[in-house]
Design an enzyme around this catalytic site. Structure first.
Site, PDB file in Angstrom:
ATOM      1  N   ASP A 140      -4.505  -6.302   4.571  1.00  0.00           N
ATOM      2  CA  ASP A 140      -5.584  -7.148   5.255  1.00  0.00           C
ATOM      3  C   ASP A 140      -5.457  -8.391   4.550  1.00  0.00           C
ATOM      4  O   ASP A 140      -6.246  -9.268   5.175  1.00  0.00           O
ATOM      5  CB  ASP A 140      -6.791  -6.463   4.835  1.00  0.00           C
ATOM      6  CG  ASP A 140      -7.062  -5.241   5.508  1.00  0.00           C
ATOM      7  OD1 ASP A 140      -6.572  -4.957   6.741  1.00  0.00           O
ATOM      8  OD2 ASP A 140      -7.572  -4.264   4.965  1.00  0.00           O
ATOM      9  N   LYS A 189       9.239 -16.812 -10.421  1.00  0.00           N
ATOM     10  CA  LYS A 189       8.442 -15.753 -11.454  1.00  0.00           C
ATOM     11  C   LYS A 189       7.437 -16.561 -12.001  1.00  0.00           C
ATOM     12  O   LYS A 189       7.484 -17.398 -12.955  1.00  0.00           O
ATOM     13  CB  LYS A 189       9.261 -14.933 -12.001  1.00  0.00           C
ATOM     14  CG  LYS A 189       8.691 -13.835 -12.659  1.00  0.00           C
ATOM     15  CD  LYS A 189       9.531 -13.278 -13.737  1.00  0.00           C
ATOM     16  CE  LYS A 189       8.852 -12.161 -14.592  1.00  0.00           C
ATOM     17  NZ  LYS A 189       9.825 -11.526 -15.476  1.00  0.00           N
ATOM     18  N   ASN A 234       0.741  -1.318  -0.055  1.00  0.00           N
ATOM     19  CA  ASN A 234      -0.111  -0.163  -0.055  1.00  0.00           C
ATOM     20  C   ASN A 234       1.104   1.158   0.208  1.00  0.00           C
ATOM     21  O   ASN A 234       1.995   1.243  -0.049  1.00  0.00           O
ATOM     22  CB  ASN A 234      -0.971  -0.155   1.248  1.00  0.00           C
ATOM     23  CG  ASN A 234      -0.291  -0.194   2.554  1.00  0.00           C
ATOM     24  OD1 ASN A 234       0.386   0.764   2.979  1.00  0.00           O
ATOM     25  ND2 ASN A 234      -0.631  -1.215   3.115  1.00  0.00           N
ATOM     26  N   LYS A 276     -14.462   1.703  14.678  1.00  0.00           N
ATOM     27  CA  LYS A 276     -12.994   1.004  15.088  1.00  0.00           C
ATOM     28  C   LYS A 276     -12.702   1.172  16.462  1.00  0.00           C
ATOM     29  O   LYS A 276     -12.350   0.111  17.089  1.00  0.00           O
ATOM     30  CB  LYS A 276     -12.117   1.619  14.284  1.00  0.00           C
ATOM     31  CG  LYS A 276     -10.668   0.693  14.118  1.00  0.00           C
ATOM     32  CD  LYS A 276      -9.922   1.451  12.890  1.00  0.00           C
ATOM     33  CE  LYS A 276      -8.743   0.525  12.827  1.00  0.00           C
ATOM     34  NZ  LYS A 276      -7.922   1.156  11.682  1.00  0.00           N
ATOM     35  N   LYS A 321     -12.381  -2.674  18.221  1.00  0.00           N
ATOM     36  CA  LYS A 321     -10.982  -3.042  18.263  1.00  0.00           C
ATOM     37  C   LYS A 321     -10.697  -2.651  19.994  1.00  0.00           C
ATOM     38  O   LYS A 321      -9.621  -3.036  20.265  1.00  0.00           O
ATOM     39  CB  LYS A 321     -10.315  -2.418  17.626  1.00  0.00           C
ATOM     40  CG  LYS A 321     -10.307  -2.490  15.938  1.00  0.00           C
ATOM     41  CD  LYS A 321     -10.393  -3.763  15.552  1.00  0.00           C
ATOM     42  CE  LYS A 321     -10.975  -3.819  14.235  1.00  0.00           C
ATOM     43  NZ  LYS A 321      -9.963  -3.352  13.311  1.00  0.00           N
ATOM     44  N   PHE A 338      -4.768   3.855  14.467  1.00  0.00           N
ATOM     45  CA  PHE A 338      -5.032   4.711  13.707  1.00  0.00           C
ATOM     46  C   PHE A 338      -5.951   4.391  12.550  1.00  0.00           C
ATOM     47  O   PHE A 338      -6.101   3.122  12.407  1.00  0.00           O
ATOM     48  CB  PHE A 338      -3.668   5.102  12.973  1.00  0.00           C
ATOM     49  CG  PHE A 338      -2.837   6.135  13.602  1.00  0.00           C
ATOM     50  CD1 PHE A 338      -2.538   7.406  13.188  1.00  0.00           C
ATOM     51  CD2 PHE A 338      -2.091   5.845  14.859  1.00  0.00           C
ATOM     52  CE1 PHE A 338      -1.790   8.402  13.705  1.00  0.00           C
ATOM     53  CE2 PHE A 338      -1.468   6.668  15.734  1.00  0.00           C
ATOM     54  CZ  PHE A 338      -1.268   8.101  15.144  1.00  0.00           C
TER      55      PHE A 338
END
Length: 403
Positions: free
Chosen positions: A284, A294, A215, A342, A346, A328
Site C-alpha cells: 500500500d 546503503k 509482505n 471492498k 472497488k 481477494f
C-alpha cells in the site's frame, strides 16, 4: 482431497462403520462423523474420533463454534455424505423430511451428493414401505449402495448385510470421479479460450540497495488459479511479484518487483482481458525517495517517509468495460464486513476473502479456506482444502453464477 461426512445410525453394522472411517482416511479423505443416539448404543463416538481425528457430532443443539450453525456448516463442508449403516427407521425419516436429530437435520440441509448403505433384517428391507421410501430418496437424488447377502444378526441368511467398507469407498470414489469429470467439462466449456489475467505474490518496495519493505504473500493461491485455468483451456497471463514458485506450464509469465511495476504491467494487458483475478498482495505504501547507497547505521531512530501506491483493484474497477473482476481480501478480523465493503468500493464482481490470521490457511500454508462474496449478495463458502482444490472450487462457483 475430498471431505466425507459419515452418518452412523443405530444398527449392529455400526461397528463396520469404524472400519469404513479407517479406509476412507487411508484413501486420503478428510472424514468427519455424526451419530444418532441409537448408533451410540452399539459403538462409542470416541472410536470414530480416534480414527478420524475430528470431533464426533451427536447433538443438534451442541454448537462448538458460536459463529456457525453446526448441522448447516457440516453439510456445506462435505463433498459427499455417506449414511452407513442406514436403518429402515432413518431411511423412512429421510424420505418423509423429518429432521429430529443431528443426522437427519444435516442431510435435509445439505445439497451435496448423498450415499445410503442400508443394513437391516431381510423382511424389513423387502417391506413395501421400505422399498417405497428408498424409491422416494432415489428420485430425490440419493445414491444407494446395495446391501449384500449373508448371515444377519437376526439369524437369517439373506439380503440385508451392509455393503463391505471397501465396496462403499469404491462406489463413492466412482461417483465423485464421475461428478468431477462432469464439472471439469462444464467449467472447460465456460473458460476455454477466455483471456485471463492473474496477479500473484507480494511486491517489493526498495528503501536502499540492501533493504526493502514487503509482505508475507507466497503467491501460492494465484499460481494455483493459473494452473487450474490452464488445465481447462483458458489463455492465462500471470503477473507475479517475487516468489519461490515455478511458473505453471502454459501461462504467459510476467515478472515484476514493485507495486508500480505491477500496476504498469496490469494496465498494459487489462483491456484485452476477459477476466481478472487480483490475488497479489500489493504494498500500500512505497518509500518516497529510495537511497542510491546503503543507509549506514547511526545513533538514534531513523525515519523513512512513504507515499501511497496506486490502488490497482480500484483502478481496474473504474476502468472495466466488459471484464469480470475478481478481487481477494486477506483479513485478520471482521472478514465478512471488510470483504463486502471492498466489493462495493472497488466495483468488483466478486471478492474472495480469507482469514490470514489463521496460520493453517495463511500466506505460506498449503491449504486455504475462503468465502466468495458476489455482487448479487450471494456468499459461497469453500472449506479448507489444498489450494489447487480451492482454486477449482472457485472456478466452479464462478461458472455457477456467471453462466
Amino acid at each position: 482431497m475430498k471431505n466425507i461426512l459419515l452418518a452412523v445410525t443405530g444398527g449392529i453394522a455400526a461397528y463396520k462403520a469404524i472400519d469404513l472411517t479407517s479406509k476412507l482416511t487411508q484413501a486420503g479423505y478428510q472424514v468427519r462423523v455424526m451419530m444418532t443416539k441409537h448408533a451410540q448404543q452399539f459403538v462409542t463416538p470416541l472410536s470414530f474420533q480416534a480414527i478420524s481425528r475430528h470431533p464426533v457430532y451427536t447433538d443438534t443443539f451442541v454448537e462448538e463454534n458460536p459463529a456457525e450453525i453446526q448441522h448447516i456448516a457440516l453439510g456445506d463442508w462435505a463433498d459427499a455424505i455417506i449414511v452407513a449403516p442406514a436403518t429402515a427407521n432413518t431411511i423412512s425419516k429421510l424420505a418423509h423430511g423429518f429432521a429430529d436429530d443431528m443426522v437427519t437435520s444435516t442431510l435435509l440441509a445439505s445439497t451435496k451428493p448423498k450415499f445410503i448403505a442400508p443394513a437391516m433384517n431381510v423382511h424389513m428391507y423387502e417391506n413395501p414401505r421400505t422399498q417405497q421410501n428408498m424409491r422416494i430418496l432415489e428420485e430425490d437424488g440419493y445414491h444407494f449402495i446395495e446391501p449384500g447377502e449373508g448371515f444377519l444378526a437376526c439369524g437369517y441368511v439373506a439380503k440385508g448385510r451392509m455393503a463391505e467398507p471397501m465396496d462403499i469407498v469404491l462406489a463413492v470414489e466412482q461417483r465423485i470421479q464421475t461428478n468431477d469429470k462432469q464439472n471439469v467439462r462444464h467449467e472447460s466449456s465456460y473458460f476455454k479460450g477466455q483471456r485471463v489475467l492473474i496477479t500473484a505474490g507480494p511486491t517489493v518496495e526498495v528503501i536502499d540497495p540492501v533493504r526493502y519493505v514487503s509482505n508475507r504473500a507466497s503467491g501460492k493461491m494465484g499460481y494455483a488459479l493459473a494452473e487450474a485455468l490452464v488445465d481447462i483451456g483458458a489463455e492465462v497471463t500471470l503477473i507475479s511479484g517475487p516468489t519461490s514458485l515455478a511458473s505453471p506450464e502454459g501461462v504467459h509469465f510476467v515478472s515484476v518487483q514493485s507495486a508500480e511495476e505491477m500496476f504498469e504491467a496490469v494496465k498494459s494487458y487489462y483491456q484485452n482481458m476477459d477476466i481478472v483475478f487480483k490475488t497479489a498482495a500489493v504494498s500500500d505504501y512505497t518509500p518516497i525517495s529510495p537511497l542510491a547507497h546503503k543507509m549506514k547505521k547511526q545513533d538514534g531512530n531513523v525515519t523513512v517517509e512513504f507515499k501511497r501506491t496506486v490502488d490497482i483493484l480500484k483502478y481496474l474497477g473504474e476502468q472495466k468495460t466488459h471484464q469480470k473482476l475478481v478481487g481477494f481480501a486477506a483479513e485478520t478480523q471482521n472478514v465478512a464486513m471488510y470483504a463486502q465493503d471492498k466489493l462495493q468500493r472497488k466495483n468488483a464482481d466478486v471478492i474472495i476473502a480469507n482469514n490470514v490470521g489463521d496460520t493453517s490457511i495463511g500466506f505460506s500454508s498449503e491449504e486455504n479456506e475462503v468465502t466468495m462474496y458476489f455482487k448479487n449478495g450471494k456468499a459461497v463458502s469453500i472449506p479448507k482444502s489444498a489450494k489447487i482444490e480451492v482454486a477449482r472450487q472457485i472456478l466452479s462457483a464462478l461458472v455457477g453464477e456467471w453462466e
